[in-house]
Design an enzyme around this catalytic site. Structure first.
Site, PDB file in Angstrom:
ATOM      1  CG  PHE A  61      22.111  23.138  12.975  1.00 29.89           C
ATOM      2  CD1 PHE A  61      22.114  23.512  14.319  1.00 29.89           C
ATOM      3  CD2 PHE A  61      20.991  23.464  12.198  1.00 29.89           C
ATOM      4  CE1 PHE A  61      21.028  24.183  14.878  1.00 29.89           C
ATOM      5  CE2 PHE A  61      19.906  24.132  12.749  1.00 29.89           C
ATOM      6  CZ  PHE A  61      19.922  24.486  14.095  1.00 29.89           C
ATOM      7  CB  THR A  85      27.946  21.208   6.005  1.00 32.52           C
ATOM      8  OG1 THR A  85      27.061  20.094   6.065  1.00 32.52           O
ATOM      9  CG2 THR A  85      27.968  21.783   4.608  1.00 32.52           C
ATOM     10  N   GLY A  86      29.467  19.248   8.352  1.00 28.55           N
ATOM     11  CA  GLY A  86      29.499  18.936   9.792  1.00 28.55           C
ATOM     12  C   GLY A  86      30.918  18.982  10.311  1.00 28.55           C
ATOM     13  CE1 TYR A 112      26.217  -4.313   2.395  1.00 30.10           C
ATOM     14  CE2 TYR A 112      28.297  -3.143   2.136  1.00 30.10           C
ATOM     15  CZ  TYR A 112      27.178  -3.741   1.585  1.00 30.10           C
ATOM     16  OH  TYR A 112      27.011  -3.749   0.233  1.00 30.10           O
ATOM     17  CB  SER A 123      21.257  16.282   2.621  1.00 31.27           C
ATOM     18  OG  SER A 123      20.978  17.362   1.736  1.00 31.27           O
ATOM     19  CE1 TYR A 193      18.625  20.126   1.167  1.00 28.84           C
ATOM     20  CE2 TYR A 193      16.868  21.725   0.892  1.00 28.84           C
ATOM     21  CZ  TYR A 193      17.598  20.874   1.697  1.00 28.84           C
ATOM     22  OH  TYR A 193      17.280  20.760   3.028  1.00 28.84           O
ATOM     23  CD  GLN A 210       9.704  -2.964  -5.641  1.00 24.79           C
ATOM     24  OE1 GLN A 210       9.566  -1.824  -6.100  1.00 24.79           O
ATOM     25  NE2 GLN A 210      10.643  -3.784  -6.049  1.00 24.79           N
ATOM     26  CD  GLU A 211      12.014  -4.934  -1.661  1.00 24.97           C
ATOM     27  OE1 GLU A 211      11.879  -5.933  -0.924  1.00 24.97           O
ATOM     28  OE2 GLU A 211      12.301  -4.997  -2.865  1.00 24.97           O
ATOM     29  NE  ARG A 234      19.569  27.930   5.862  1.00 24.71           N
ATOM     30  CZ  ARG A 234      19.205  26.731   6.293  1.00 24.71           C
ATOM     31  NH1 ARG A 234      17.997  26.282   6.038  1.00 24.71           N
ATOM     32  NH2 ARG A 234      20.046  25.986   6.977  1.00 24.71           N
TER      33      ARG A 234
END
Ligand code: NAD
Length: 381
Positions: A61, A85-86, A112, A123, A193, A210-211, A234
């Protein structure tokens, strides 16, 4: 038509060298493509301004609307999606465009490619979808996010995480600003979730510290609009579908206040955040408050439905209220929602009406096919 162009070009070029014939044929083919394929208008961006952008969950969505915006702005967009879900239909209008690529890939596996920016949206977002397979939801938000951060680190890309207001859980303070740490049940039905997104945020900041990966974190509140899942589950989709089908509008008794953001406002917020220098989390939501009863009555009016309104008991761990504090987005991004609720709802109703018609016209009952067996081998189902 294509064959005609080819024969025409061969005819025109008869007596010339084969290289010239090839060039004319190719130009004719390009002409043919531009006549037959209609894409939405796309801005021209110079090489310097044009970015290679990856959108994970880009066939969903929000992701598909973000794809539209970035394509129309003139960028090169790669959509990665496993179609949980897409669906392809959400982005099919770009297929074949030279700036667009669609990859069927699960972010739980490494990827890659070379990109400048990553919008990490992959998600499931609605409770029935993320509760359907909690382990997969956890893997997508943890391993998937690690993979995308690893990619961002390797290629020096900036990553925006689509986080959620669910990181605040069932909040004890209202409205919620970004400094609130949340009130989440780590073992409840929503935990796969909520905790998945919380650890995804943690991963972003670990990679940043850190990176040196550049990260952006959007905490998205309830968003609605065309291309939402039919069984999103919903309140917006439930009420609209119920009203359109003449069924009673059933709301959860506990979810008394609604704060709804229209997708185009969200997409503008995501792009503004990505291109800002704000690396700490930012709420993107609509603080305008509506009671569930007001909302149900509005849907009935807009649909022209005579459905009755019923309130059901609450589901476990349903948040009482989640109201976004968007002062940070206003101050640092100059962003706030601009689409009035009624305008957004009319567009969503139009979409759901068309989807119901589409489904009614495409009733397809697959016929069982006889199993094909290889000689000498039994088939195990
Ligand atoms: N819509 C909202 O109200 C809302 C609110 C808060 C946060 N968000 C977040 O925004 C993002 C997009 O939400 P949406 O409403 O568009 O949901 P959606 O379900 O429509 O889109 C999610 C997309 O991710 C894809 N996906 C899921 N798992 C994947 C995997 N393992 N690999 C590759 N692709 C995968 C799905 O197929 C789908 O296309 C999500 O991360 C969600 O958590 C949305």
């Amino acid at each position: 038509l294509m064959v005609y162009f080819f024969l025409f070009s061969c005819d025109v070029m008869s007596g010339t060298s084969s290289a010239e014939t090839y060039v004319v044929s190719f130009l004719c083919f390009e002409m043919f493509c531009s006549f037959t394929q209609k894409y939405p208008p796309v801005k021209f961006l110079s090489e310097k301004d044009r970015k290679r952008i990856l959108i994970t969950g880009g066939a969903g969505f929000v992701g598909s609307h973000l794809t539209d915006k970035l394509m129309m702005d003139g960028h090169e967009v790669t959509v990665v999606d496993n179609f949980f879900t897409g669906r392809k239909r959400n982005v099919e209008h770009w297929i074949g465009h030279e700036n667009f690529e669609l990859i069927n890939h699960d972010v739980v596996e490494p990827l890659y490619i070379e990109v400048d920016q990553i919008y990490h949206l992959a998600s499931p977002a609605s409770p029935p979808n993320y509760m359907y397979n909690p382990i997969k939801t956890l893997k997508t938000n943890t391993i998937g996010t690690l993979n995308m951060l690893g990619l961002a680190k390797r290629v020096g890309a900036r990553l925006l995480l689509a986080s959620t207001s669910e990181v605040y859980g069932d909040p004890e303070v209202h409205p919620q600003n970004e400094d609130y740490w949340g009130h989440v049940n780590p073992i409840g039905p929503r935990a796969c979730y909520d905790e998945g997104k919380r650890v995804a945020e943690t991963m972003c900041y670990a990679y940043m510290k850190q990176e040196g990966v550049e990260v952006r974190v959007a905490r998205i509140f309830n968003t609605f609009g065309p291309r939402m899942h039919m069984n999103d589950g919903r309140v917006v989709s439930n009420f609209i579908l119920q009203a359109l089908q003449g069924e009673p509008l059933t709301g959860s008794g506990n979810c008394l206040n609604l704060f709804l953001l229209f997708y185009s406002d969200l997409v503008n917020g995501l792009v503004a955040l990505m291109n800002s220098n704000v690396s700490s989390p930012v709420n993107l939501g609509n603080p305008e408050e509506h009671t569930i009863l007001e909302f149900a009555q509005l849907i009935k009016k807009l649909v022209g439905s005579g459905s009755e309104i019923q309130f059901l008991s609450e589901a476990q761990d349903d948040p009482q209220k989640r109201k976004p504090d968007i002062r940070k987005a206003k101050l640092l991004l100059g962003w706030e929602p601009v689409v009035p609720l009624e305008e957004g709802l009319n567009k969503a109703i139009h979409y759901f009406r068309k989807e119901l018609e589409y489904q009614a016209n495409n009733q397809y009952i697959p016929k069982p096919k006889p199993a094909r067996m290889k000689k000498g081998r039994t088939r195990h189902n």
